[in-house]
Design a protein around this motif. Structure first.
Motif, PDB file in Angstrom:
ATOM      1  N   VAL A   1       0.786  -1.062  -0.228  1.00 40.44           N
ATOM      2  CA  VAL A   1      -0.034   0.182  -0.006  1.00 40.44           C
ATOM      3  C   VAL A   1       0.719   1.276  -0.011  1.00 40.44           C
ATOM      4  CG1 VAL A   1      -1.654   1.262   1.213  1.00 40.44           C
ATOM      5  CG2 VAL A   1      -1.815  -1.312   1.029  1.00 40.44           C
ATOM      6  N   PHE A   2       1.915   1.355   1.155  1.00 38.37           N
ATOM      7  CA  PHE A   2       2.745   2.448   0.889  1.00 38.37           C
ATOM      8  C   PHE A   2       3.568   2.337  -0.146  1.00 38.37           C
ATOM      9  CE2 PHE A   2       1.283   1.848   5.340  1.00 38.37           C
ATOM     10  CZ  PHE A   2       0.482   3.110   5.713  1.00 38.37           C
ATOM     11  N   GLU A   3       4.180   1.561  -0.672  1.00 40.02           N
ATOM     12  CA  GLU A   3       4.751   1.496  -1.947  1.00 40.02           C
ATOM     13  C   GLU A   3       3.992   2.223  -3.038  1.00 40.02           C
ATOM     14  OE1 GLU A   3       6.295  -2.433  -2.618  1.00 40.02           O
ATOM     15  OE2 GLU A   3       8.118  -2.238  -1.955  1.00 40.02           O
ATOM     16  N   GLY A   4       2.708   1.690  -3.060  1.00 43.72           N
ATOM     17  CA  GLY A   4       1.859   2.389  -4.211  1.00 43.72           C
ATOM     18  C   GLY A   4       1.761   3.879  -4.036  1.00 43.72           C
ATOM     19  N   LEU A   5       1.760   4.238  -2.881  1.00 47.06           N
ATOM     20  CA  LEU A   5       1.360   5.723  -2.648  1.00 47.06           C
ATOM     21  C   LEU A   5       2.840   6.710  -2.878  1.00 47.06           C
ATOM     22  CD1 LEU A   5      -0.878   5.414   0.683  1.00 47.06           C
ATOM     23  CD2 LEU A   5      -1.697   6.453  -1.537  1.00 47.06           C
ATOM     24  N   LEU A   6       3.744   5.989  -2.266  1.00 44.25           N
ATOM     25  CA  LEU A   6       4.972   6.723  -2.558  1.00 44.25           C
ATOM     26  C   LEU A   6       5.466   6.655  -3.794  1.00 44.25           C
ATOM     27  CD1 LEU A   6       6.949   5.340   0.690  1.00 44.25           C
ATOM     28  CD2 LEU A   6       6.098   7.748   0.318  1.00 44.25           C
ATOM     29  N   GLY A   7       5.207   5.447  -4.816  1.00 41.91           N
ATOM     30  CA  GLY A   7       5.578   5.675  -6.084  1.00 41.91           C
ATOM     31  C   GLY A   7       4.799   6.578  -6.759  1.00 41.91           C
ATOM     32  N   LYS A   8       3.564   6.613  -6.367  1.00 45.42           N
ATOM     33  CA  LYS A   8       2.621   7.641  -7.314  1.00 45.42           C
ATOM     34  C   LYS A   8       3.381   8.831  -6.909  1.00 45.42           C
ATOM     35  CE  LYS A   8      -2.206   9.276  -7.365  1.00 45.42           C
ATOM     36  NZ  LYS A   8      -3.546   8.751  -6.945  1.00 45.42           N
ATOM     37  N   ALA A   9       3.587   9.329  -5.807  1.00 42.65           N
ATOM     38  CA  ALA A   9       4.314  10.626  -5.623  1.00 42.65           C
ATOM     39  C   ALA A   9       5.653  10.921  -6.153  1.00 42.65           C
ATOM     40  CB  ALA A   9       4.287  10.837  -4.021  1.00 42.65           C
ATOM     41  N   ARG A  10       6.323   9.860  -6.431  1.00 45.51           N
ATOM     42  CA  ARG A  10       7.650   9.919  -7.172  1.00 45.51           C
ATOM     43  C   ARG A  10       7.322  10.193  -8.505  1.00 45.51           C
ATOM     44  NH1 ARG A  10      11.579   4.847  -7.708  1.00 45.51           N
ATOM     45  NH2 ARG A  10       9.799   4.430  -9.102  1.00 45.51           N
TER      46      ARG A  10
END
Length: 214
Positions: A142-151
């Motif tokens: 979940v947090f990989e997805g959210l941080l990846g979206k931000a990057r």
């Protein structure tokens, strides 16, 4: 008779269905007991009596109490992860969504069941490594997805989204323990969230202020 055309093909037998129901009942009963008393104060007999099954039935599905506890932890983790994911898919940009997911995680850990099973009992009784493996399997994505979206949007500066997500999840887990141990849990929750926001702001392009929602 044509087996491929059999109307029973693909159906579970009564025995299989009964076994699944027994396993689910054991997990449900154990979950209630572990949440109310804690892992250490629940016995195998407590679980079998609460489920109205024999010890043999329990050991048919689980090697021991720890394996049953692991199944309970995974069930709670699945629900927690689904809840955090839903909040992370809410309105707003990447910062608002990430903040909402962090808030959802900490809020869930304020609930007595999650606090007892996930925050307090899982790390010592499953060992830290065993607990981390479960936590990574469910929450990390979940947090990989959210941080990846931000990057990808050019808002996050990090060489490794996976590493950043692991550090964030670790901070949330430690923060949940801080909240669990605090006398004023609401105040501790606010302090933990603000601290995590400040940590994230160090990676964020534009560095939003702690508590910023817009």
């Amino acid at each position: 008779m044509d087996v491929k055309g059999s109307p029973h093909r693909g159906r579970r037998s009564r025995r299989e269905q009964g076994a699944e129901e027994t396993r689910a009942a054991l997990v449900s009963t154990a979950r209630s007991l572990f949440a109310a008393r804690g892992y250490a104060d629940v016995s195998i007999d407590d679980i079998t009596e609460g489920t109205r099954v024999t010890r043999g039935a329990l050991y048919h599905h689980f090697e021991d109490k720890r394996e049953l506890f692991r199944a309970v932890v995974e069930a709670v983790e699945r629900e927690l992860t689904d809840e955090v994911r839903r909040q992370g898919e809410g309105p707003g940009g990447p910062w608002e969504q990430l903040r909402a997911a962090c808030e959802a995680y900490l809020d869930a850990c304020l609930r007595p069941e999650v606090q007892r099973i996930i925050v307090l009992d899982a790390p010592p009784f499953l060992t830290w490594r065993g607990w981390c493996e479960i936590d990574k399997r469910y929450g990390l994505g979940v947090f990989e997805g959210l941080l990846g979206k931000a990057r990808d949007a050019g808002l996050l500066e990090t060489r490794s989204v996976e590493t950043a997500a692991q550090l964030l999840l670790g901070a949330l887990n430690t923060g949940a323990r801080v909240v669990a141990d605090a006398a004023d849990k609401a105040a501790a929750r606010r302090s933990v969230l603000e601290t995590i926001e400040r940590l994230l702001a160090g990676f964020w392009v534009g560095r939003p202020a702690a508590g910023q929602r817009g």
